[in-house]
Design a protein around this motif. Structure first.
Motif, PDB file in Angstrom:
ATOM      1  N   ALA A 250       0.830  -1.206   0.000  1.00 52.54           N
ATOM      2  CA  ALA A 250       0.000   0.000   0.000  1.00 52.54           C
ATOM      3  C   ALA A 250       0.865   1.257   0.000  1.00 52.54           C
ATOM      4  O   ALA A 250       0.574   2.237  -0.694  1.00 52.54           O
ATOM      5  N   ASP A 251       1.959   1.240   0.778  1.00 51.45           N
ATOM      6  CA  ASP A 251       2.895   2.369   0.757  1.00 51.45           C
ATOM      7  C   ASP A 251       3.492   2.543  -0.634  1.00 51.45           C
ATOM      8  O   ASP A 251       3.687   3.672  -1.112  1.00 51.45           O
ATOM      9  N   ALA A 252       3.822   1.421  -1.285  1.00 47.04           N
ATOM     10  CA  ALA A 252       4.399   1.474  -2.628  1.00 47.04           C
ATOM     11  C   ALA A 252       3.407   2.059  -3.622  1.00 47.04           C
ATOM     12  O   ALA A 252       3.789   2.787  -4.541  1.00 47.04           O
ATOM     13  N   LYS A 253       2.127   1.739  -3.442  1.00 44.66           N
ATOM     14  CA  LYS A 253       1.088   2.334  -4.297  1.00 44.66           C
ATOM     15  C   LYS A 253       1.107   3.849  -4.158  1.00 44.66           C
ATOM     16  O   LYS A 253       1.073   4.585  -5.146  1.00 44.66           O
ATOM     17  N   ARG A 254       1.198   4.333  -2.932  1.00 46.22           N
ATOM     18  CA  ARG A 254       1.240   5.774  -2.703  1.00 46.22           C
ATOM     19  C   ARG A 254       2.510   6.380  -3.285  1.00 46.22           C
ATOM     20  O   ARG A 254       2.497   7.519  -3.768  1.00 46.22           O
ATOM     21  N   LEU A 255       3.611   5.644  -3.266  1.00 46.19           N
ATOM     22  CA  LEU A 255       4.854   6.131  -3.868  1.00 46.19           C
ATOM     23  C   LEU A 255       4.685   6.342  -5.364  1.00 46.19           C
ATOM     24  O   LEU A 255       5.156   7.342  -5.923  1.00 46.19           O
ATOM     25  N   ALA A 256       4.002   5.408  -6.030  1.00 52.51           N
ATOM     26  CA  ALA A 256       3.757   5.560  -7.467  1.00 52.51           C
ATOM     27  C   ALA A 256       2.871   6.768  -7.745  1.00 52.51           C
ATOM     28  O   ALA A 256       3.105   7.520  -8.704  1.00 52.51           O
ATOM     29  N   VAL A 257       1.858   6.962  -6.911  1.00 52.96           N
ATOM     30  CA  VAL A 257       0.990   8.128  -7.063  1.00 52.96           C
ATOM     31  C   VAL A 257       1.805   9.414  -6.928  1.00 52.96           C
ATOM     32  O   VAL A 257       1.685  10.346  -7.740  1.00 52.96           O
ATOM     33  N   ALA A 258       2.643   9.476  -5.902  1.00 56.10           N
ATOM     34  CA  ALA A 258       3.440  10.678  -5.650  1.00 56.10           C
ATOM     35  C   ALA A 258       4.407  10.977  -6.788  1.00 56.10           C
ATOM     36  O   ALA A 258       4.647  12.144  -7.126  1.00 56.10           O
ATOM     37  N   ALA A 259       4.972   9.927  -7.394  1.00 56.91           N
ATOM     38  CA  ALA A 259       5.941  10.136  -8.474  1.00 56.91           C
ATOM     39  C   ALA A 259       5.305  10.785  -9.691  1.00 56.91           C
ATOM     40  O   ALA A 259       5.993  11.448 -10.480  1.00 56.91           O
ATOM     41  N   HIS A 260       3.990  10.619  -9.843  1.00 58.40           N
ATOM     42  CA  HIS A 260       3.310  11.283 -10.963  1.00 58.40           C
ATOM     43  C   HIS A 260       3.369  12.799 -10.834  1.00 58.40           C
ATOM     44  O   HIS A 260       3.216  13.515 -11.834  1.00 58.40           O
ATOM     45  N   ASP A 261       3.587  13.317  -9.620  1.00 54.69           N
ATOM     46  CA  ASP A 261       3.787  14.758  -9.478  1.00 54.69           C
ATOM     47  C   ASP A 261       4.961  15.224 -10.317  1.00 54.69           C
ATOM     48  O   ASP A 261       4.981  16.358 -10.808  1.00 54.69           O
ATOM     49  N   GLY A 262       5.960  14.348 -10.468  1.00 51.16           N
ATOM     50  CA  GLY A 262       7.111  14.695 -11.292  1.00 51.16           C
ATOM     51  C   GLY A 262       6.747  14.880 -12.753  1.00 51.16           C
ATOM     52  O   GLY A 262       7.349  15.705 -13.460  1.00 51.16           O
ATOM     53  N   PHE A 263       5.763  14.124 -13.242  1.00 55.70           N
ATOM     54  CA  PHE A 263       5.288  14.309 -14.613  1.00 55.70           C
ATOM     55  C   PHE A 263       4.710  15.706 -14.781  1.00 55.70           C
ATOM     56  O   PHE A 263       4.994  16.406 -15.754  1.00 55.70           O
ATOM     57  N   THR A 264       3.873  16.113 -13.817  1.00 54.44           N
ATOM     58  CA  THR A 264       3.230  17.413 -13.947  1.00 54.44           C
ATOM     59  C   THR A 264       4.198  18.568 -13.715  1.00 54.44           C
ATOM     60  O   THR A 264       3.954  19.683 -14.178  1.00 54.44           O
ATOM     61  N   ARG A 265       5.302  18.320 -13.023  1.00 54.00           N
ATOM     62  CA  ARG A 265       6.322  19.346 -12.813  1.00 54.00           C
ATOM     63  C   ARG A 265       7.273  19.463 -14.000  1.00 54.00           C
ATOM     64  O   ARG A 265       7.915  20.511 -14.171  1.00 54.00           O
ATOM     65  N   ALA A 266       7.363  18.416 -14.821  1.00 49.91           N
ATOM     66  CA  ALA A 266       8.373  18.395 -15.884  1.00 49.91           C
ATOM     67  C   ALA A 266       7.798  18.429 -17.293  1.00 49.91           C
ATOM     68  O   ALA A 266       8.543  18.651 -18.248  1.00 49.91           O
ATOM     69  N   LEU A 267       6.487  18.215 -17.446  1.00 46.04           N
ATOM     70  CA  LEU A 267       5.864  18.155 -18.771  1.00 46.04           C
ATOM     71  C   LEU A 267       4.586  18.987 -18.779  1.00 46.04           C
ATOM     72  O   LEU A 267       3.801  18.948 -17.832  1.00 46.04           O
TER      73      LEU A 267
END
Length: 335
Positions: A250-267
């Motif tokens: 479940a923590d890993a699921k949240r990690l994947a969700v959080a990493a998508h913030d990088g998409f919105t910050r870079a693209l």
């Protein structure tokens, strides 16, 4: 203040190996992340046009808790064959999930669309991705690897530029390491308007993608949506965010969700209906540092920042190849 790992690559996360294989005539390739030990994993898909294999098992409520490898591939749906090649390589080494006296390597995969990038896709009856996957897995190592026009990033494109394979790492104050690996092939643009400045500039460490910082003011056309000179299906950014922290599924699921913030910050834009934007997450658990709620927030924040940096680095390191449809960042801006 965060710092990078020694390599500033996802292989700074202990226990992970990366292998790349590509065909420059094809203008496509495969990137494989191999776990030395089975690792907790999950996934989050936010794009509207994903292509995946074995992602359902990554949900927290599913039986299998750990994976042996993750695959990022070009080739659209044909590229899903790459996971079979990786499975073959891992089975030769008896790596996999034991069931009924058999070993089944667990190898989720995601693909990007690079069929219309100028490469020769006339491969005959069988696409080459199974063999490319096997080669990438067999040559995977825990050391440095090339960024830019390699592996799954070989034929990647973004709005107006070549995309590529990017990676970055961050070491948190408690010693936990976060690493990102990403094949950047987006509908959107990684740069601000017509300028050479990367959207990810606020998160840059040193001069890892040129050290240009932010412009004094927003360049003209910053909010324009640019269309690549390709069919609208020619997109998708796919990546992996990994850590040596001990996480539940479940923590890993949240990690994947959080990493998508990088998409919105870079693209700009990201997560469109025409992208298959996806992030796999991985936790090797080799670091025993305790994570309280505040520590988890810091980990997730670092995941987004590290992914943003990796995206910019993939575009920054792209190289020119014969028959390219679009220029590299360096060709266009002279960096």
């Amino acid at each position: 203040m965060f710092r990078t790992g020694p390599l500033n690559l996802i292989t700074d996360v202990a226990g992970l190996k990366v292998g790349n294989a590509q065909d420059n005539r094809l203008k496509s390739g495969v990137t494989v992340l191999v776990c030395e030990e089975p690792s907790v994993a999950s996934v989050q898909v936010l794009g509207g046009a994903p292509g995946t294999r074995e992602t359902d098992l990554l949900e927290p409520h599913m039986l299998v808790q750990a994976v042996n490898a993750l695959v990022l591939s070009g080739g659209s749906a044909f590229g899903l064959d790459a996971a079979s090649g990786v499975q073959a390589a891992l089975r030769e080494e008896s790596q996999g999930f034991a069931v009924a006296g058999h070993i089944v390597p667990i190898v989720p995969a995601a693909i990007l669309f690079d069929l219309a990038n100028g490469g020769d896709k006339d491969w005959g009856r069988f696409p080459p991705y199974r063999e490319l996957g096997y080669e990438a897995a067999r040559t995977a190592s825990a050391g440095p690897f090339t960024l830019g026009s390699v592996g799954a990033g070989t034929g990647a494109l973004v709005a107006g530029l070549k995309g590529g394979l990017g990676s970055a790492s961050t070491v948190l104050p408690n010693g936990i390491t976060v690493g990102a690996l990403v094949a950047v092939n987006a509908v959107g643009t990684p740069t601000m308007g017509d300028s050479r400045h990367f959207w990810a500039a606020p998160f840059e460490v040193g001069d890892e993608f040129g050290g240009l910082g932010l412009p004094g003011e927003l360049p003209p056309g910053t909010q324009e949506i640019r269309r690549k000179q390709l069919p609208p299906q020619g997109n998708t950014t796919i990546g992996v965010i990994a850590t040596d922290a001990r996480l539940t599924k479940a923590d890993a699921k949240r990690l994947a969700v959080a990493a998508h913030d990088g998409f919105t910050r870079a693209l700009w834009p990201a997560h469109t209906p025409l992208d298959g934007d996806l992030v796999f997450s991985l936790a090797t658990g080799s670091n025993d540092a305790a994570l309280d709620p505040a520590g988890l927030v810091e980990l997730y924040a670092a995941a987004g920042a590290t992914m943003a940096r990796a995206i910019a680095r993939g575009v920054y390191h792209a190289t020119r190849e014969d028959g390219d449809l679009l220029p590299t960042w360096r060709e266009r801006f002279g960096g």
